[in-house]
Design a protein around this motif. Structure first.
Motif, PDB file in Angstrom:
ATOM      1  N   GLN A  77       3.692 -13.680  21.346  1.00 26.88           N
ATOM      2  CA  GLN A  77       3.827 -12.541  20.446  1.00 26.88           C
ATOM      3  C   GLN A  77       4.869 -12.820  19.364  1.00 26.88           C
ATOM      4  OE1 GLN A  77       1.811  -9.941  20.475  1.00 26.88           O
ATOM      5  NE2 GLN A  77       0.731 -10.809  22.245  1.00 26.88           N
ATOM      6  N   LEU A  78       5.935 -13.524  19.720  1.00 25.04           N
ATOM      7  CA  LEU A  78       6.944 -13.883  18.729  1.00 25.04           C
ATOM      8  C   LEU A  78       6.368 -14.829  17.686  1.00 25.04           C
ATOM      9  CD1 LEU A  78      10.029 -14.446  21.071  1.00 25.04           C
ATOM     10  CD2 LEU A  78       9.631 -12.511  19.527  1.00 25.04           C
ATOM     11  N   LEU A  81       3.169 -15.064  16.918  1.00 27.78           N
ATOM     12  CA  LEU A  81       2.200 -14.300  16.130  1.00 27.78           C
ATOM     13  C   LEU A  81       2.893 -13.558  14.995  1.00 27.78           C
ATOM     14  CD1 LEU A  81      -0.169 -12.783  18.853  1.00 27.78           C
ATOM     15  CD2 LEU A  81      -0.747 -14.520  17.159  1.00 27.78           C
ATOM     16  N   GLN A  82       4.027 -12.975  15.283  1.00 33.09           N
ATOM     17  CA  GLN A  82       4.769 -12.272  14.238  1.00 33.09           C
ATOM     18  C   GLN A  82       5.253 -13.241  13.165  1.00 33.09           C
ATOM     19  OE1 GLN A  82       5.165  -8.826  13.886  1.00 33.09           O
ATOM     20  NE2 GLN A  82       5.738  -9.638  11.875  1.00 33.09           N
ATOM     21  N   LYS A  83       5.706 -14.418  13.597  1.00 37.62           N
ATOM     22  CA  LYS A  83       6.158 -15.438  12.645  1.00 37.62           C
ATOM     23  C   LYS A  83       5.008 -15.888  11.739  1.00 37.62           C
ATOM     24  CE  LYS A  83       8.769 -18.687  10.833  1.00 37.62           C
ATOM     25  NZ  LYS A  83       9.875 -18.361   9.897  1.00 37.62           N
ATOM     26  N   THR A  99       2.282 -14.224  11.034  1.00 32.06           N
ATOM     27  CA  THR A  99       1.925 -13.100  10.166  1.00 32.06           C
ATOM     28  C   THR A  99       2.892 -13.007   8.986  1.00 32.06           C
ATOM     29  OG1 THR A  99       1.007 -11.894  12.052  1.00 32.06           O
ATOM     30  CG2 THR A  99       1.515 -10.613  10.092  1.00 32.06           C
ATOM     31  N   ASP A 100       4.167 -13.209   9.254  1.00 29.87           N
ATOM     32  CA  ASP A 100       5.164 -13.170   8.174  1.00 29.87           C
ATOM     33  C   ASP A 100       4.929 -14.281   7.152  1.00 29.87           C
ATOM     34  OD1 ASP A 100       6.358 -11.014   9.413  1.00 29.87           O
ATOM     35  OD2 ASP A 100       7.929 -12.206  10.379  1.00 29.87           O
ATOM     36  N   ARG A 110       2.046 -13.327   4.941  1.00 26.63           N
ATOM     37  CA  ARG A 110       2.494 -12.321   3.973  1.00 26.63           C
ATOM     38  C   ARG A 110       3.323 -12.983   2.870  1.00 26.63           C
ATOM     39  NH1 ARG A 110       5.017  -9.419   7.271  1.00 26.63           N
ATOM     40  NH2 ARG A 110       3.286  -8.047   7.858  1.00 26.63           N
ATOM     41  N   THR A 136      -1.654  -8.737   4.966  1.00 24.42           N
ATOM     42  CA  THR A 136      -1.974  -9.099   6.354  1.00 24.42           C
ATOM     43  C   THR A 136      -2.843  -8.069   7.062  1.00 24.42           C
ATOM     44  OG1 THR A 136       0.158  -8.164   7.035  1.00 24.42           O
ATOM     45  CG2 THR A 136       0.053 -10.547   6.655  1.00 24.42           C
ATOM     46  N   THR A 192      -5.418 -10.911   8.413  1.00 26.88           N
ATOM     47  CA  THR A 192      -5.133 -11.345   9.780  1.00 26.88           C
ATOM     48  C   THR A 192      -5.810 -10.376  10.739  1.00 26.88           C
ATOM     49  OG1 THR A 192      -3.109 -10.025  10.027  1.00 26.88           O
ATOM     50  CG2 THR A 192      -2.874 -12.259   9.121  1.00 26.88           C
TER      51      THR A 192
END
Length: 461
Positions: free
Chosen positions: A341-342, A344-346, A348-349, A352, A358, A362
């Motif tokens: 999950q960490l 995935l957030q990276k 996604t950032d 962006r 996103t 995404t």
């Protein structure tokens, strides 16, 4: 039941549809032929059975029309077997009452009548339900189908609808149309395997039809045919893993989902403008759609709108339409661990940071299936388990007799994937490489062998 229409009337000479899966589909009743000729059923010719799968398997262009005919044909053959080999001799003896034949055939033929274009994706965006619409088409006095069914008897449409709703009182009838091994599943596995060009979905239909039989609580299979039923379960599992859950097909579904969502947003937001005429979709944007509005839609209608949206001024709508029409799928990577999950957030950032919205570029898509299930008292809902019948009339549940099925039973199979623009792994232009090279290189650090990984450096670094 008083008949206003000679429901049992047979055609002077049966008509046939040539079929690549069943050789011939035999139409024997005038009612069945009349139902096929209705406006609502003919519409199914214009709706693909496998939606976006044709972007992956180019032969998968078959329609829900052909599948519906195939389900009818398997149901007809089963009725013939039951009437010949297991007729009811006294009420309640578990034999087959052939007066149920017509309701079975109609339910088999009409079970998918409510599907729309790219059905499951369309349903998510516009909050429709193809099963509820199937029942509505059968029960609405405005449809040609309902008018025909009512000629049989006033309550006949309700009977056919109740089979699809699984409330019909005879479990034999319901299980022929909807169970873990039914006419619907048997046809779509064979048909989808044929048109996708794979062998995963093939199984011995002739043998299964030989060993199927009715009993008081539904349908069962002679234990001597266990291996044919095993083969069916394994084939179903393979088709889901290899065909229905294919990452590229799901990618095109993600793009389609975002495309329809963007169009809906543009229509609803006064500061944004959707210039193309979308008259047939307006009732769905407004959430005021009627059954008549729904029946006007098919794959061709949506395809026309996508072509118009390619030229829209909104860059997101135009780009998504182009990606869909020209088959430019998103890339995806598999992930499982909660630690991902960490990452995935990276990721996604980073997307962006490269200038992408996103929300539209995404997605997390998960696809899971239960290949086979059995009755468990602590479950709120249970599938109808497959019963094998011994010569003495006793039963054993399939997974208790088959080690192969036992290994698949009760376990969800599938995966979860993160979708993103393909150019993050393979830039399209020299300008992109120059401008976004640091972002792309950072992005690639978290991906290896089609899966998300934890890089050697910490995320904080």
């Amino acid at each position: 039941m008083t008949l206003n229409y000679d429901a049992e009337k047979l055609l002077p000479i049966e008509q046939v549809f040539r079929d690549p899966v069943h050789d011939y589909i035999h139409i024997q009743h005038q009612l069945i032929l009349d139902l096929i000729d209705t406006r609502e059923f003919q519409r199914l010719r214009r709706i693909k059975q496998l939606g976006t799968s044709s972007f992956t398997f180019h032969g998968a262009e078959h329609s829900r029309f052909t599948h519906s005919l195939g389900v009818y044909e398997i149901a007809r053959r089963i009725c013939d077997k039951f009437a010949r080999n297991y007729p009811e001799k006294t009420p309640g003896d578990g034999g087959w009452d052939d007066s149920e034949r017509l309701v079975v055939l109609c339910a088999a033929l009409l079970h998918d009548i409510g599907h729309g274009p790219y059905s499951h994706t369309f349903e998510r965006i516009f909050k429709t339900d193809h099963e509820a619409i199937t029942v509505e088409i059968i029960l609405s006095p405005e449809t040609e189908i309902n008018k025909l069914l009512k000629k049989v008897a006033n309550d006949f449409p309700t009977k056919v609808a109740s089979v699809i709703q699984k409330t019909y009182p005879n479990p034999q009838v319901v299980q022929l149309i909807s169970s873990q091994i039914d006419a619907d599943r048997m046809d779509y596995l064979l048909r989808d395997a044929y048109f996708t060009g794979v062998n995963y979905g093939t199984f011995d239909l002739t043998r299964i039809l030989r060993v199927i039989r009715p009993y008081n609580e539904g349908i069962a299979f002679q234990v001597s045919g266990m291996h044919a039923v095993e083969d069916y379960i394994v084939s179903r599992y393979q088709m889901y893993m290899q065909i229905y859950f294919h990452p590229v097909s799901r990618s095109m579904e993600v793009i389609l989902d975002h495309l329809l969502k963007r169009a809906k947003e543009l229509y609803a937001e006064p500061t944004m403008t959707l210039h193309s005429k979308t008259d047939l979709l307006i009732p769905f944007f407004d959430q005021t759609s009627t059954l008549e509005d729904y029946l006007k839609l098919d794959d061709g209608v949506l395809g026309t709108y996508f072509t118009l949206w390619r030229d829209e001024k909104d860059p997101i709508l135009s780009d998504l339409a182009t990606r869909f029409l020209d088959r430019k799928p998103f890339k995806s990577v598999h992930f499982t661990d909660k630690q991902d999950q960490l990452v995935l957030q990276k990721l996604t950032d980073l997307i962006r940071e490269a200038g992408y919205n996103t929300e539209y570029y995404t997605a997390i898509n998960n696809s899971y299936d239960l290949p086979y299930d059995f009755y468990r008292p602590n479950q709120l809902t249970n599938r109808t388990q497959i019963e094998l019948m011994y010569p003495d009339g006793s039963f054993v549940e399939l997974s208790k007799a088959s080690e192969i099925v036992s290994s698949l039973a009760g376990k969800m199979r599938g995966d979860e994937r993160f979708y993103f623009p393909k150019e993050f792994l393979k830039p399209k232009t020299i300008e992109e490489i120059t401008l976004f090279e640091p972002i792309y290189q950072e992005f690639k650090r978290y991906i290896k062998n089609d899966a998300i990984i934890q890089p050697t450096k910490t995320l904080e670094e």
